[in-house]
Design a protein around this motif. Structure first.
Motif, PDB file in Angstrom:
ATOM      1  N   ILE A  68       0.842  -1.204   0.000  1.00  0.00           N
ATOM      2  CA  ILE A  68       0.000   0.000   0.000  1.00  0.00           C
ATOM      3  C   ILE A  68       0.877   1.255   0.000  1.00  0.00           C
ATOM      4  CG2 ILE A  68      -1.621   1.341   1.430  1.00  0.00           C
ATOM      5  CD1 ILE A  68      -2.862  -1.435   2.257  1.00  0.00           C
ATOM      6  N   LEU A  69       1.886   1.262   0.879  1.00  0.00           N
ATOM      7  CA  LEU A  69       2.790   2.418   0.928  1.00  0.00           C
ATOM      8  C   LEU A  69       3.550   2.560  -0.396  1.00  0.00           C
ATOM      9  CD1 LEU A  69       2.000   2.533   3.885  1.00  0.00           C
ATOM     10  CD2 LEU A  69       4.408   2.686   4.494  1.00  0.00           C
ATOM     11  N   GLY A  70       3.939   1.406  -0.973  1.00  0.00           N
ATOM     12  CA  GLY A  70       4.643   1.425  -2.259  1.00  0.00           C
ATOM     13  C   GLY A  70       3.782   2.041  -3.351  1.00  0.00           C
TER      14      GLY A  70
ATOM     15  N   PHE B 111       2.240  14.280   5.395  1.00  0.00           N
ATOM     16  CA  PHE B 111       1.712  14.523   6.745  1.00  0.00           C
ATOM     17  C   PHE B 111       1.666  13.219   7.537  1.00  0.00           C
ATOM     18  CE2 PHE B 111      -0.117  18.091   4.403  1.00  0.00           C
ATOM     19  CZ  PHE B 111       0.159  19.128   5.270  1.00  0.00           C
ATOM     20  N   GLY B 112       1.969  13.315   8.844  1.00  0.00           N
ATOM     21  CA  GLY B 112       1.895  12.145   9.728  1.00  0.00           C
ATOM     22  C   GLY B 112       2.913  11.097   9.327  1.00  0.00           C
ATOM     23  N   VAL B 113       4.149  11.560   9.176  1.00  0.00           N
ATOM     24  CA  VAL B 113       5.267  10.737   8.687  1.00  0.00           C
ATOM     25  C   VAL B 113       5.489   9.489   9.539  1.00  0.00           C
ATOM     26  CG1 VAL B 113       7.816  10.833   8.654  1.00  0.00           C
ATOM     27  CG2 VAL B 113       6.466  12.660   7.583  1.00  0.00           C
ATOM     28  N   GLY B 114       5.177   9.570  10.839  1.00  0.00           N
ATOM     29  CA  GLY B 114       5.410   8.433  11.741  1.00  0.00           C
ATOM     30  C   GLY B 114       6.884   8.072  11.766  1.00  0.00           C
TER      31      GLY B 114
ATOM     32  N   GLY C 208       8.591   7.019   9.295  1.00  0.00           N
ATOM     33  CA  GLY C 208       9.244   7.326   8.011  1.00  0.00           C
ATOM     34  C   GLY C 208       9.153   6.230   6.953  1.00  0.00           C
ATOM     35  N   ASN C 209       8.230   5.281   7.137  1.00  0.00           N
ATOM     36  CA  ASN C 209       8.180   4.143   6.193  1.00  0.00           C
ATOM     37  C   ASN C 209       7.777   4.556   4.777  1.00  0.00           C
ATOM     38  OD1 ASN C 209       8.961   2.422   8.228  1.00  0.00           O
ATOM     39  ND2 ASN C 209       6.865   1.928   8.844  1.00  0.00           N
ATOM     40  N   LEU C 210       6.769   5.434   4.656  1.00  0.00           N
ATOM     41  CA  LEU C 210       6.362   5.913   3.325  1.00  0.00           C
ATOM     42  C   LEU C 210       7.435   6.854   2.770  1.00  0.00           C
ATOM     43  CD1 LEU C 210       4.288   6.375   1.023  1.00  0.00           C
ATOM     44  CD2 LEU C 210       3.293   8.202   2.432  1.00  0.00           C
TER      45      LEU C 210
ATOM     46  N   TYR D 140      -2.394   6.186   6.793  1.00  0.00           N
ATOM     47  CA  TYR D 140      -2.882   5.790   8.121  1.00  0.00           C
ATOM     48  C   TYR D 140      -2.945   6.978   9.099  1.00  0.00           C
ATOM     49  CZ  TYR D 140      -2.229   0.881   6.642  1.00  0.00           C
ATOM     50  OH  TYR D 140      -2.297  -0.336   5.999  1.00  0.00           O
ATOM     51  N   ALA D 141      -3.329   8.162   8.639  1.00  0.00           N
ATOM     52  CA  ALA D 141      -3.319   9.322   9.548  1.00  0.00           C
ATOM     53  C   ALA D 141      -4.513  10.277   9.402  1.00  0.00           C
ATOM     54  CB  ALA D 141      -2.022  10.102   9.367  1.00  0.00           C
ATOM     55  N   PHE D 142      -5.138  10.376   8.226  1.00  0.00           N
ATOM     56  CA  PHE D 142      -6.145  11.440   8.017  1.00  0.00           C
ATOM     57  C   PHE D 142      -7.367  11.247   8.918  1.00  0.00           C
ATOM     58  CE2 PHE D 142      -8.802  14.071   4.863  1.00  0.00           C
ATOM     59  CZ  PHE D 142      -8.207  15.258   5.260  1.00  0.00           C
TER      60      PHE D 142
ATOM     61  N   HIS E 134      -7.475  11.016  11.951  1.00  0.00           N
ATOM     62  CA  HIS E 134      -7.358  11.721  13.236  1.00  0.00           C
ATOM     63  C   HIS E 134      -8.165  13.008  13.228  1.00  0.00           C
ATOM     64  CE1 HIS E 134      -4.439   8.886  14.572  1.00  0.00           C
ATOM     65  NE2 HIS E 134      -3.514   9.259  13.715  1.00  0.00           N
ATOM     66  N   LEU E 135      -8.576  13.464  12.045  1.00  0.00           N
ATOM     67  CA  LEU E 135      -9.300  14.737  11.936  1.00  0.00           C
ATOM     68  C   LEU E 135     -10.811  14.522  11.908  1.00  0.00           C
ATOM     69  CD1 LEU E 135      -6.440  15.666  11.256  1.00  0.00           C
ATOM     70  CD2 LEU E 135      -7.382  17.044   9.413  1.00  0.00           C
ATOM     71  N   THR E 136     -11.531  15.412  12.585  1.00  0.00           N
ATOM     72  CA  THR E 136     -12.998  15.402  12.504  1.00  0.00           C
ATOM     73  C   THR E 136     -13.402  15.787  11.080  1.00  0.00           C
ATOM     74  OG1 THR E 136     -13.167  17.741  13.010  1.00  0.00           O
ATOM     75  CG2 THR E 136     -13.189  16.229  14.906  1.00  0.00           C
TER      76      THR E 136
HETATM   77  C1  SAM Z   1      -0.783   5.235  12.423  1.00  0.00           C
HETATM   78  S1  SAM Z   1       0.528   6.388  12.322  1.00  0.00           S
HETATM   79  C2  SAM Z   1       0.961   6.327  10.593  1.00  0.00           C
HETATM   80  C3  SAM Z   1       2.419   6.596  10.368  1.00  0.00           C
HETATM   81  C4  SAM Z   1       2.895   6.440   8.917  1.00  0.00           C
HETATM   82  N1  SAM Z   1       2.270   7.423   8.046  1.00  0.00           N
HETATM   83  C5  SAM Z   1       2.625   5.048   8.388  1.00  0.00           C
HETATM   84  O1  SAM Z   1       1.885   4.893   7.400  1.00  0.00           O
HETATM   85  O2  SAM Z   1       3.146   4.090   8.963  1.00  0.00           O
HETATM   86  C6  SAM Z   1      -0.321   7.954  12.420  1.00  0.00           C
HETATM   87  C7  SAM Z   1       0.646   9.148  12.484  1.00  0.00           C
HETATM   88  O3  SAM Z   1      -0.125  10.360  12.392  1.00  0.00           O
HETATM   89  C8  SAM Z   1       0.378  11.285  13.349  1.00  0.00           C
HETATM   90  N2  SAM Z   1      -0.693  12.250  13.671  1.00  0.00           N
HETATM   91  C9  SAM Z   1      -1.565  12.246  14.709  1.00  0.00           C
HETATM   92  N3  SAM Z   1      -2.387  13.312  14.642  1.00  0.00           N
HETATM   93  C10 SAM Z   1      -2.013  14.011  13.533  1.00  0.00           C
HETATM   94  C11 SAM Z   1      -2.453  15.228  12.922  1.00  0.00           C
HETATM   95  N4  SAM Z   1      -3.456  15.933  13.426  1.00  0.00           N
HETATM   96  N5  SAM Z   1      -1.826  15.661  11.812  1.00  0.00           N
HETATM   97  C12 SAM Z   1      -0.808  14.938  11.257  1.00  0.00           C
HETATM   98  N6  SAM Z   1      -0.341  13.781  11.787  1.00  0.00           N
HETATM   99  C13 SAM Z   1      -0.934  13.325  12.903  1.00  0.00           C
HETATM  100  C14 SAM Z   1       0.816  10.417  14.522  1.00  0.00           C
HETATM  101  O4  SAM Z   1       1.716  11.088  15.370  1.00  0.00           O
HETATM  102  C15 SAM Z   1       1.434   9.229  13.798  1.00  0.00           C
HETATM  103  O5  SAM Z   1       2.788   9.442  13.513  1.00  0.00           O
END
Ligand code: SAM
Length: 212
Positions: free
Chosen positions: A37-39, A52-55, A57-59, A114-116, A118-120
């Motif tokens: 998926i990341l690929g 955004f939400g690099v975590g 750094g895998n992507l 795996y990050a969007f 988190h937003l309402t």
């Molecule tokens: C489940 S991890 C995904 C990490 C990476 N993108 C991956 O695919 O493995 C979610 C990441 O989103 C970040 N995060 C949390 N709230 C966020 C926000 N409002 N905006 C951007 N990143 C956010 C977290 O700190 C975390 O690093």
């Protein structure tokens, strides 16, 4: 903004790379084919890329391997430290989907995996409007994240988690803001994007939105 779930990642950071390889049975289906998926997201990214939400750094790694320039945004300090260890020269900034340093270069792709969720809904709407302003004409948002195909799929996924006793997963599904497909499609199209979505595992879809 949209950082209400940050505590989870302060604790999760050190074991995150184990979770994505399927070590936690509750999240095995969520992370099924994680690498592929990341690929795919990396392959779709073009030009200068904002992530955004690099975590950990895998992507980011996959996009850099393709020879592209990435600017990373990540709110969690432990996550940033892990990403910096993996990719020492990465321009990586403290920030989130809604609040991040001003960029002084054109952006052709905005990516996130795996990050969007988190937003309402309102925060997603605001973020998407900002993406539109930020992107060059023809630029793309390329996301991978959990999306429910429809109401029935949402109920079925939650029911299955309950039946399997996956209570952490169930709590997560009820606490965060995983959208239904129609909702996320509407948010992008109303902001002027052409939107396409493809399912990649039981939970995760790849969303591609092109600025018209
Ligand atoms: C489940 S991890 C995904 C990490 C990476 N993108 C991956 O695919 O493995 C979610 C990441 O989103 C970040 N995060 C949390 N709230 C966020 C926000 N409002 N905006 C951007 N990143 C956010 C977290 O700190 C975390 O690093």
């Amino acid at each position: 903004m949209g950082r209400e779930f940050l505590d989870v990642f302060e604790e999760w950071a050190s074991s995150y790379d184990e979770a994505v390889t399927g070590h936690d049975p509750q999240y095995r289906d969520v992370f099924e084919r994680y690498d592929t998926i990341l690929g795919e997201v990396a392959q779709l990214a073009e030009g200068s890329v904002l992530e955004f939400g690099v975590g950990t750094g895998n992507l980011t790694e996959k996009i850099i391997e393709k020879g592209q320039h990435v600017i990373g945004i990540e709110p969690s300090e432990p996550m940033r430290e892990l990403a910096e260890k993996k990719i020492p020269n990465l321009p990586l900034f403290e920030g989130d989907f809604l609040s991040f340093p001003t960029l002084d270069e054109p952006i052709h792709s905005i990516v996130s995996t795996y990050a969007f969720h988190h937003l309402t809904k309102e925060e997603k709407q605001q973020a998407i409007a900002n993406f539109y302003s930020l992107l060059e004409e023809g630029g793309k948002v390329i996301f991978a994240d959990t999306v429910y195909e429809n109401e029935q799929a949402e109920q079925q996924i939650k029911q299955e988690a309950k039946e399997k006793g996956y209570l952490d997963l169930l709590e997560d599904l009820n606490r965060e803001y995983y959208p239904q497909l129609q909702e996320i499609r509407q948010l992008f199209t109303e902001s002027g994007f052409h939107f396409e979505a493809t399912q990649r595992n039981k939970f995760v879809w790849i969303l591609v939105a092109e600025k018209q």
